[in-house]
Design an enzyme around this catalytic site. Structure first.
Site, short mmCIF file in Angstrom:
data_model
loop_
_atom_site.label_atom_id
_atom_site.label_comp_id
_atom_site.label_asym_id
_atom_site.label_seq_id
_atom_site.Cartn_x
_atom_site.Cartn_y
_atom_site.Cartn_z
N PHE A 194 18.55 28.56 21.98
CA PHE A 194 17.24 27.91 21.98
C PHE A 194 16.40 28.43 23.14
O PHE A 194 16.95 28.76 24.20
CB PHE A 194 17.41 26.39 22.15
CG PHE A 194 17.97 25.72 20.93
CD1 PHE A 194 17.14 25.22 19.96
CD2 PHE A 194 19.35 25.61 20.77
CE1 PHE A 194 17.65 24.61 18.83
CE2 PHE A 194 19.88 24.99 19.64
CZ PHE A 194 19.03 24.49 18.67
N THR B 251 23.80 28.59 18.55
CA THR B 251 22.35 28.81 18.41
C THR B 251 21.75 28.92 19.80
O THR B 251 22.12 28.17 20.70
CB THR B 251 21.69 27.68 17.61
OG1 THR B 251 22.22 27.70 16.29
CG2 THR B 251 20.19 27.86 17.51
#
Ligand code: PEP
Ligand code: MN
Length: 665
Positions: free
Chosen positions: A275, A273
């Site tokens: 960010f 992921t």
């Protein structure tokens, strides 16, 4: 003493007493703040307590709402108070100022929280992370000064973009300043004593469940959605059921006293992921690291606009690494594109690209330049890299300069172009006065060549005793008349807080001469997607007009039309002195369309037509002219309002001039 003056002086006395009380209350509040500060000092506790600040803000808003006060107004006061209180406490301490407050969506030990710890350890900053229920709430806290940053997931390598985050990045006045990659390795965890074989149900965030689907199916367990991964772990800790498992991080399992039953549950790895760290202001990027710039843009409605836009980058060797499209709420089938490019906003090539892209988009905003952590490639060597110029040394950008191939940018007002081959006529009364008046005005201007209708609902008047306009009911009447006569409408916006409501129905928003340097208003208009008519201030230089336009352009909105309307000089024969030279100067300095308002320059009817013709001859892209069905009864600017007679004269005079310039009405 009359009754009225007695009432007045009583009311004033009351105000004076209340002001004294306010000061006393503020003093008492600061004393209490000092006590808290002393306590924190003694306990070695943090000065900044965002949870407490959020509580205070909530209570403040609630009380404001209950007493019918504008929360816009009271929030601003609270911000000042909190700011001051914090500083009072900080001066007693030294170290705490280094602690940054970071908001994220979720609870402790959720992936965002873990990524935040990782990022700040790398940045060498002490952070205190605070979980929020929604992304929006975290962005609100950032905006309200309760946070220094928010850390949000932008995309996942298996699932793709997090749309809610993309939309917030585009709509809020924020800047991406860093990014972090978190490698996700889900665990299957249970209460101490639980076994994999004994599980009948597994709970987690639906995305996490989706990423472990194959393993979970093989186990034959029931999948149950939860609010988030760490939340599911916390809930399980509080339950007693050995038959329930959760999918969460190892950190969350440990934090909530669970046992990791398996670390081999993710169907596909890597699962990463990305960010983004978001702040209120752009930050300088350390030289020598690979940088990325995120930007958002919306296209002009024409064939090839997207490929033109993208080739602006590829032509300059700028690598585009991501492209996402989001729908535009309120305009079905129009899209906002979010792109990442491997360049800094300060690179020469990027700056050129940005200037060029402005000619094929109606909205473009830089979301931030930040170190890229998705790239393994080494940064370009220092010879090929353009130096990073500190913000203070940067030359101000000019609104996109006309490139010979493209000519003037065209701004579309409800489908009517300004800045193209055609000369645009914006006609209508100074103010909307009544339903009957605006209907008659619309009929009059439609019959005399108007493409767009003007009409002020909010009037900036020199005297507070003059007619101030009908406000929103006036706007409704203007829009209704515009629809009836198929005329898009332009109206002036005076206040920041009215922008969205006016933009919801008007086709174009006017910034009047008196507001040309209302920078807060200009910034707000930079965020919307309606065209803006920016009038030159009566004592503003041409350069200042262009700088005012940049405030709007920098916010993203590229649909700006400039308007010369006369300036104050020593001459008193006319209301203002029409600066005809502004037309060719502006056309040369910028690619924005330029129109002229001869009405407010002239001040009297018989001068309007000659000035209008001069504007057309000087190369203006259109005119905005006041006209009224019955000037004698006009509530505002009656002396300069044209009637059918002068409107006919205007059109007849314009035709040969425009023909000579190769333009048409
Ligand atoms: C207007 O157009 O109604 C107006 C008030 O103009 P200006 O801001 O140019 O004075
Ligand atoms: Mn006027």
């Amino acid at each position: 003493m009359t009754d009225e003056s007695k009432d007045l002086s009583e009311a004033r006395r009351e105000i004076d007493t209340l002001d004294q009380d306010l000061i006393q209350l503020l003093k008492q509040r600061m004393d209490a703040v000092a006590k808290v500060g002393a306590y924190k000092n003694a306990e070695d506790a943090q000065v900044i307590d965002p949870d407490r600040e959020a509580q205070v803000a909530q209570a403040w808003t609630k009380a404001s709402e209950e007493s019918g006060l504008s929360t816009f107004f009271t929030k601003r006061i609270l911000r000042e108070i909190l700011d001051h209180s914090r500083r009072r406490q900080e001066t007693r301490e030294e170290v705490t100022t280094a602690t940054v407050r970071v908001g994220y969506q979720g609870i402790r030990a959720s992936y965002s929280d873990l990524a935040s710890d990782k990022l700040f350890a790398a940045r060498g900053e002490t952070c205190r992370s605070i979980g929020f229920e929604t992304f929006e709430a975290a962005f609100d806290a950032l905006d309200g000064g309760q946070l220094d940053y928010v850390l949000v997931p932008a995309e996942n390598s298996l699932v793709g973009s997090i749309h809610a985050v993309s939309d917030l990045l585009v709509s809020r006045d924020v800047s991406v300043v860093d990014e972090e990659i978190w490698s996700i390795r889900h665990c299957l965890a249970g209460l101490p004593g639980a076994t994999i074989e004994g599980l009948r149900e597994v709970r987690s965030h639906p995305v996490a469940l989706g990423q472990c689907r194959k393993s979970l199916r093989a186990l034959g367990v029931r999948e149950v959605d939860a609010f988030d991964t760490a939340g599911a772990a916390e809930e399980l800790r509080d339950g007693k059921d050995l038959g329930v498992g959760v999918i969460c991080s190892r950190e969350a399992a440990e934090m909530f006293g669970l046992e990791v039953l398996s670390e081999e549950v993710t169907d596909q790895l890597p699962n990463e992921t990305r960010f983004l760290l978001v702040g209120l202001r752009a930050q300088a990027v350390v030289p020598g690291v690979a940088v990325k710039t995120s930007l958002a843009f919306a296209l002009d409605d024409r064939c090839g606009a997207l490929s033109d836009c993208l080739s602006v980058f590829s032509d300059r060797g700028i690598n585009l690494t991501r492209l996402e499209s989001r729908p535009h709420p309120g305009a079905p089938w129009e899209y906002m594109f979010l792109a990442d490019v491997m360049a800094s906003r300060d690179d020469e090539a990027f700056r050129e690209a940005l200037l060029e892209i402005r000619s094929c988009v109606n909205f473009v905003r830089i979301l931030g330049t930040y170190p890229s952590r998705t790239e393994t490639r080494r940064p370009p060597s220092s010879e090929t890299r353009s130096p990073v110029v500190p913000a203070s040394d940067r030359k101000p950008k000019r609104p996109a300069k006309a490139s010979p191939a493209r000519g003037t940018r065209t701004v579309s007002v409800g489908g009517v172009p300004i800045g193209g081959e055609r000369f645009t006529m914006i006609l209508g009364p100074c103010a909307v006065e009544s339903e009957q008046q605006i209907d008659a005005a619309a009929a009059l201007v439609k019959a005399h060549g108007a493409h767009v209708m003007r009409g002020g609902a909010f009037k900036p008047r020199s005297s507070p005793r003059s007619f101030q306009g009908l406000g929103f009911p006036g706007l409704d009447l203007l829009v209704k008349a515009g629809r009836k006569y198929a005329l898009p409408v332009v109206t002036e916006v005076l206040r920041l807080e009215d922008v969205d409501r006016i933009a919801a129905t008007a086709d174009m928003l006017q910034v009047g001469a008196r507001n040309m340097q209302n920078f807060a208003l200009l910034k707000e208009l930079g965020r919307i997607r309606k065209p803006i008519l920016l009038k030159r201030g009566m004592s503003a230089t041409i350069k200042e007009l262009l700088q005012a336009a940049e405030y709007i352009l920098d916010g993203g909105n590229q649909q700006v039309v400039l308007c010369e309307r006369g300036i104050r000089t020593f001459e008193t024969a006319t209301r203002n002195t029409l600066d005809i030279s502004a037309v060719p100067v502006l056309k040369n300095e910028s690619d924005l369309p330029v129109i002229v308002d001869p009405s407010h320059a002239a001040g009297v009817r018989h001068l309007v037509v000659p000035l209008a013709l001069a504007a057309a001859a000087a190369g203006a892209d259109g005119l905005i002219v006041e006209a009224h069905p019955n000037p004698e009864e006009a509530l505002c600017d009656k002396d300069q309002a044209l009637t059918a007679v002068e409107l006919t004269e205007l059109i007849e005079g314009l035709e040969p001039i425009l023909a000579a310039k190769g333009r048409s009405l």
